[in-house]
Design a protein around this motif. Structure first.
Motif, mmCIF file in Angstrom:
data_model
loop_
_atom_site.group_PDB
_atom_site.id
_atom_site.type_symbol
_atom_site.label_atom_id
_atom_site.label_comp_id
_atom_site.label_asym_id
_atom_site.label_seq_id
_atom_site.Cartn_x
_atom_site.Cartn_y
_atom_site.Cartn_z
ATOM 1 N N LEU A 1 0.825 -1.199 0.000
ATOM 2 C CA LEU A 1 0.000 0.000 0.000
ATOM 3 C C LEU A 1 0.864 1.255 0.000
ATOM 4 O O LEU A 1 0.441 2.313 -0.481
ATOM 5 C CB LEU A 1 -0.928 -0.007 1.221
ATOM 6 C CG LEU A 1 -2.087 0.995 1.225
ATOM 7 C CD1 LEU A 1 -3.060 0.707 0.091
ATOM 8 C CD2 LEU A 1 -2.807 0.975 2.563
ATOM 9 N N ALA A 2 2.105 1.152 0.509
ATOM 10 C CA ALA A 2 3.014 2.304 0.523
ATOM 11 C C ALA A 2 3.280 2.809 -0.893
ATOM 12 O O ALA A 2 3.438 4.017 -1.110
ATOM 13 C CB ALA A 2 4.324 1.930 1.207
ATOM 14 N N TYR A 3 3.340 1.914 -1.851
ATOM 15 C CA TYR A 3 3.560 2.288 -3.257
ATOM 16 C C TYR A 3 2.438 3.202 -3.732
ATOM 17 O O TYR A 3 2.672 4.249 -4.343
ATOM 18 C CB TYR A 3 3.628 1.019 -4.108
ATOM 19 C CG TYR A 3 3.626 1.247 -5.607
ATOM 20 C CD1 TYR A 3 4.805 1.568 -6.286
ATOM 21 C CD2 TYR A 3 2.451 1.119 -6.341
ATOM 22 C CE1 TYR A 3 4.807 1.761 -7.663
ATOM 23 C CE2 TYR A 3 2.438 1.319 -7.717
ATOM 24 C CZ TYR A 3 3.617 1.636 -8.367
ATOM 25 O OH TYR A 3 3.610 1.832 -9.731
ATOM 26 N N TRP A 4 1.208 2.828 -3.426
ATOM 27 C CA TRP A 4 0.047 3.628 -3.815
ATOM 28 C C TRP A 4 0.015 4.947 -3.044
ATOM 29 O O TRP A 4 -0.267 6.000 -3.613
ATOM 30 C CB TRP A 4 -1.225 2.815 -3.550
ATOM 31 C CG TRP A 4 -2.506 3.523 -3.841
ATOM 32 C CD1 TRP A 4 -2.998 3.882 -5.067
ATOM 33 C CD2 TRP A 4 -3.484 3.948 -2.887
ATOM 34 N NE1 TRP A 4 -4.229 4.491 -4.935
ATOM 35 C CE2 TRP A 4 -4.549 4.548 -3.597
ATOM 36 C CE3 TRP A 4 -3.576 3.872 -1.502
ATOM 37 C CZ2 TRP A 4 -5.671 5.076 -2.979
ATOM 38 C CZ3 TRP A 4 -4.698 4.400 -0.876
ATOM 39 C CH2 TRP A 4 -5.736 4.995 -1.614
ATOM 40 N N ASP B 1 -1.808 -16.605 11.269
ATOM 41 C CA ASP B 1 -1.718 -17.116 9.901
ATOM 42 C C ASP B 1 -2.658 -16.386 8.943
ATOM 43 O O ASP B 1 -2.912 -16.853 7.835
ATOM 44 C CB ASP B 1 -2.007 -18.620 9.870
ATOM 45 C CG ASP B 1 -3.395 -18.973 10.414
ATOM 46 O OD1 ASP B 1 -4.111 -18.053 10.877
ATOM 47 O OD2 ASP B 1 -3.748 -20.170 10.382
ATOM 48 N N HIS B 2 -3.177 -15.220 9.376
ATOM 49 C CA HIS B 2 -4.090 -14.460 8.521
ATOM 50 C C HIS B 2 -3.370 -14.049 7.243
ATOM 51 O O HIS B 2 -2.243 -13.551 7.275
ATOM 52 C CB HIS B 2 -4.592 -13.220 9.262
ATOM 53 C CG HIS B 2 -5.658 -12.462 8.526
ATOM 54 N ND1 HIS B 2 -6.974 -12.850 8.520
ATOM 55 C CD2 HIS B 2 -5.602 -11.337 7.765
ATOM 56 C CE1 HIS B 2 -7.689 -12.003 7.802
ATOM 57 N NE2 HIS B 2 -6.879 -11.081 7.325
ATOM 58 N N MET B 3 -4.023 -14.233 6.108
ATOM 59 C CA MET B 3 -3.400 -13.976 4.814
ATOM 60 C C MET B 3 -3.381 -12.483 4.484
ATOM 61 O O MET B 3 -4.307 -11.747 4.823
ATOM 62 C CB MET B 3 -4.153 -14.722 3.703
ATOM 63 C CG MET B 3 -4.167 -16.234 3.870
ATOM 64 S SD MET B 3 -2.506 -16.944 3.697
ATOM 65 C CE MET B 3 -2.212 -16.671 1.955
ATOM 66 N N ASP B 4 -2.309 -12.062 3.810
ATOM 67 C CA ASP B 4 -2.252 -10.695 3.311
ATOM 68 C C ASP B 4 -3.299 -10.517 2.215
ATOM 69 O O ASP B 4 -3.702 -11.472 1.550
ATOM 70 C CB ASP B 4 -0.869 -10.389 2.735
ATOM 71 C CG ASP B 4 0.219 -10.430 3.791
ATOM 72 O OD1 ASP B 4 -0.119 -10.310 4.983
ATOM 73 O OD2 ASP B 4 1.390 -10.584 3.420
ATOM 74 N N GLU B 5 -3.734 -9.265 2.030
ATOM 75 C CA GLU B 5 -4.756 -8.984 1.029
ATOM 76 C C GLU B 5 -4.112 -8.454 -0.246
ATOM 77 O O GLU B 5 -3.183 -7.637 -0.201
ATOM 78 C CB GLU B 5 -5.756 -7.953 1.567
ATOM 79 C CG GLU B 5 -6.928 -7.717 0.642
ATOM 80 C CD GLU B 5 -8.067 -6.964 1.311
ATOM 81 O OE1 GLU B 5 -9.075 -6.700 0.635
ATOM 82 O OE2 GLU B 5 -7.938 -6.651 2.504
ATOM 83 N N ASN B 6 -4.579 -8.929 -1.391
ATOM 84 C CA ASN B 6 -4.090 -8.454 -2.681
ATOM 85 C C ASN B 6 -5.171 -7.647 -3.379
ATOM 86 O O ASN B 6 -6.331 -8.054 -3.421
ATOM 87 C CB ASN B 6 -3.681 -9.635 -3.574
ATOM 88 C CG ASN B 6 -2.476 -10.366 -3.036
ATOM 89 O OD1 ASN B 6 -1.524 -9.745 -2.569
ATOM 90 N ND2 ASN B 6 -2.500 -11.689 -3.080
ATOM 91 N N VAL B 7 -4.792 -6.489 -3.908
ATOM 92 C CA VAL B 7 -5.719 -5.583 -4.566
ATOM 93 C C VAL B 7 -5.084 -5.087 -5.858
ATOM 94 O O VAL B 7 -3.879 -4.817 -5.905
ATOM 95 C CB VAL B 7 -6.071 -4.383 -3.664
ATOM 96 C CG1 VAL B 7 -7.006 -3.427 -4.384
ATOM 97 C CG2 VAL B 7 -6.695 -4.847 -2.358
ATOM 98 N N THR C 1 -1.563 -2.328 -11.398
ATOM 99 C CA THR C 1 -0.545 -2.784 -10.444
ATOM 100 C C THR C 1 -1.184 -3.627 -9.342
ATOM 101 O O THR C 1 -2.189 -3.219 -8.751
ATOM 102 C CB THR C 1 0.183 -1.587 -9.810
ATOM 103 O OG1 THR C 1 0.741 -0.769 -10.836
ATOM 104 C CG2 THR C 1 1.284 -2.064 -8.873
ATOM 105 N N MET C 2 -0.599 -4.783 -9.081
ATOM 106 C CA MET C 2 -1.053 -5.626 -7.982
ATOM 107 C C MET C 2 -0.388 -5.176 -6.686
ATOM 108 O O MET C 2 0.842 -5.127 -6.592
ATOM 109 C CB MET C 2 -0.709 -7.089 -8.253
ATOM 110 C CG MET C 2 -0.983 -8.022 -7.083
ATOM 111 S SD MET C 2 -2.744 -8.299 -6.786
ATOM 112 C CE MET C 2 -3.105 -9.475 -8.092
ATOM 113 N N LEU C 3 -1.204 -4.838 -5.700
ATOM 114 C CA LEU C 3 -0.685 -4.442 -4.398
ATOM 115 C C LEU C 3 -0.930 -5.535 -3.383
ATOM 116 O O LEU C 3 -2.019 -6.123 -3.334
ATOM 117 C CB LEU C 3 -1.363 -3.158 -3.904
ATOM 118 C CG LEU C 3 -1.166 -1.872 -4.704
ATOM 119 C CD1 LEU C 3 -1.824 -0.717 -3.967
ATOM 120 C CD2 LEU C 3 0.302 -1.592 -4.945
ATOM 121 N N THR C 4 0.065 -5.796 -2.571
ATOM 122 C CA THR C 4 -0.085 -6.695 -1.429
ATOM 123 C C THR C 4 -0.115 -5.848 -0.169
ATOM 124 O O THR C 4 0.806 -5.056 0.071
ATOM 125 C CB THR C 4 1.075 -7.701 -1.362
ATOM 126 O OG1 THR C 4 1.053 -8.522 -2.531
ATOM 127 C CG2 THR C 4 0.941 -8.583 -0.118
#
Length: 406
Positions: A34-37, A235-241, A247-250
């Motif tokens: 998210l820092a990229y955005w 173990d909660h998964m990171d979210e991809n948007v 651009t794919m953000l993690t």
């Protein structure tokens, strides 16, 4: 607000060099967060680069004032970006203020401008409600709402303080019966550092629960608790948007881990204590016996672990086989079972404000300003703390709105 270092240029400015290096690192990383955005936004970049040209603070108090001013600018810029965004479903959820409820923000106060999540929540409620009550240790005056100044809500005798406030509201400030209104409680108390922070988290929830039980004339229908992603399972998964430019953000998940273990446990303890109170005191709720037993047992275990831990936030892997010790696996189970099995059954009267990860508030500003003074460049220290956390940060406006979304 602060003096600009007139002798500093872009060439010899260490803070600006650090900002540029960290931004390049974020932009060149194969995994975009998210820092990229965030850093593609001109307002956010202006807030951060302007800070680079302020004079270096000379003591912790000056550093605190500078950091709070930076946070104010940054939060406004984050909120602006969130409002203009169409990419992420967790931003701009419609929020709803029930006009049949009179809000009471416990741990909040009116402030201009708002610096914390609770202060922003108070502002949103005051802008949308004819009556709002706030409760905190601060002494403030306001023409728009009623504020109760009280100490010790998170101490052993805090039950009395809660009960006195509920009694005063019932006796003095209650609306005419013809209005058919009740109260909604927003419980925002929570500490992640400081003396006995984790015990105080449990104690404040315990005090509120008992005060509600003792205040028979005080009418309320909803309790909302400030949540934190720190209570998500380890173990909660990171979210991809996917962004509008493809651009794919993690978005890395803040969750239960070794370095925030006792904080996460104490916040889950708050949830369980208050859920048990709601289930007991609300007539239209009847939790299965097994769930009530689960709450009672886990609350007892959490209290014992928090008292033993004291101010040590870390997970002790060497104690995993100690039956009295709550392991990472057990805390994950507590989080999952509460969220998936118990919380949905209480939804009409009890909610957790979710999706709150990192926010830039006085809770961070104070320890950072104390630590930065020991560094060669205090500004560089503050900048690095912020840039490392932009990967999953939200504005205080967004966090406040999460208290009012379904």
């Amino acid at each position: 607000k602060f003096a600009v270092n007139s002798g500093s240029t872009a060439v010899d400015n260490d803070a600006l060099k650090l900002y540029t290096d960290l931004k390049d690192e974020i932009f060149n990383d194969e995994t975009k967060t998210l820092a990229y955005w965030r850093l593609k936004n001109d307002k956010i970049e202006d807030a951060l680069t302007d800070f680079c040209f302020w004079e270096e603070p000379t003591d912790a108090d000056e550093a605190l004032q500078q950091t709070l001013a930076l946070f104010e600018n940054l939060n406004q810029s984050l909120a602006y970006q969130e409002e203009k965004n169409d990419n992420f479903p967790f931003f701009n959820k419609p929020f709803f203020v029930n006009q049949n409820q009179i809000p009471i923000v416990i741990g909040g106060k009116p402030a201009s401008p708002p610096k914390s999540i609770s202060e922003m929540l108070v502002k949103i409620l005051a802008d949308n409600c004819s009556s709002v009550y706030t409760v905190s240790r601060s002494k403030v005056s306001s023409e728009r709402l009623v504020h109760f100044e009280t100490q010790g809500l998170d101490e052993i005798d805090g039950i009395q303080h809660f009960s006195e406030i509920f009694s005063r509201i019932s006796d003095t400030y209650h609306p005419p019966k013809s209005e058919n209104k009740t109260h909604a409680l927003f419980f925002t108390l929570g500490s992640h550092r400081g003396q006995n922070a984790f015990r105080r988290n449990l104690q404040s929830a315990h005090n509120l629960a008992l005060a509600l039980q003792n205040s028979k004339d005080f009418k309320w229908t909803q309790l909302v608790v400030t949540g934190t992603d720190a209570t998500l399972p380890s173990d909660h998964m990171d979210e991809n948007v996917i962004c509008s430019d493809g651009t794919m953000l993690t978005i890395p998940s803040y969750k239960i881990c070794e370095y925030n273990f006792m904080y996460a446990m104490s916040k889950l303890g708050q949830f369980l204590i208050l859920a048990e109170a709601v289930a007991t005191l609300t007539e239209n709720i009847s939790l299965p016996v097994e769930y009530m037993a689960f709450l009672e047992q886990k609350i007892s275990r959490i209290w014992a672990n928090v008292i033993e831990a004291g101010d040590n936030v870390m997970y002790k892997i060497e104690k995993e086989n100690d039956e009295a010790y709550i392991s990472m696996k057990e805390l994950d189970t507590i989080s999952t079972r509460f969220t998936k099995d118990i919380l949905p059954l209480l939804k009409d009267n009890f909610r957790i404000a979710s999706d709150i990860s990192i926010c830039f508030t006085p809770l961070h500003a104070k320890p950072w300003s104390e630590a930065c003074i020991t560094q060669k460049s205090p500004k560089c220290y503050i900048l690095e703390q912020i840039l490392r956390r932009l990967k999953n940060a939200v504005s205080i406006q967004q966090a406040a709105r999460y208290h009012l979304t379904e």
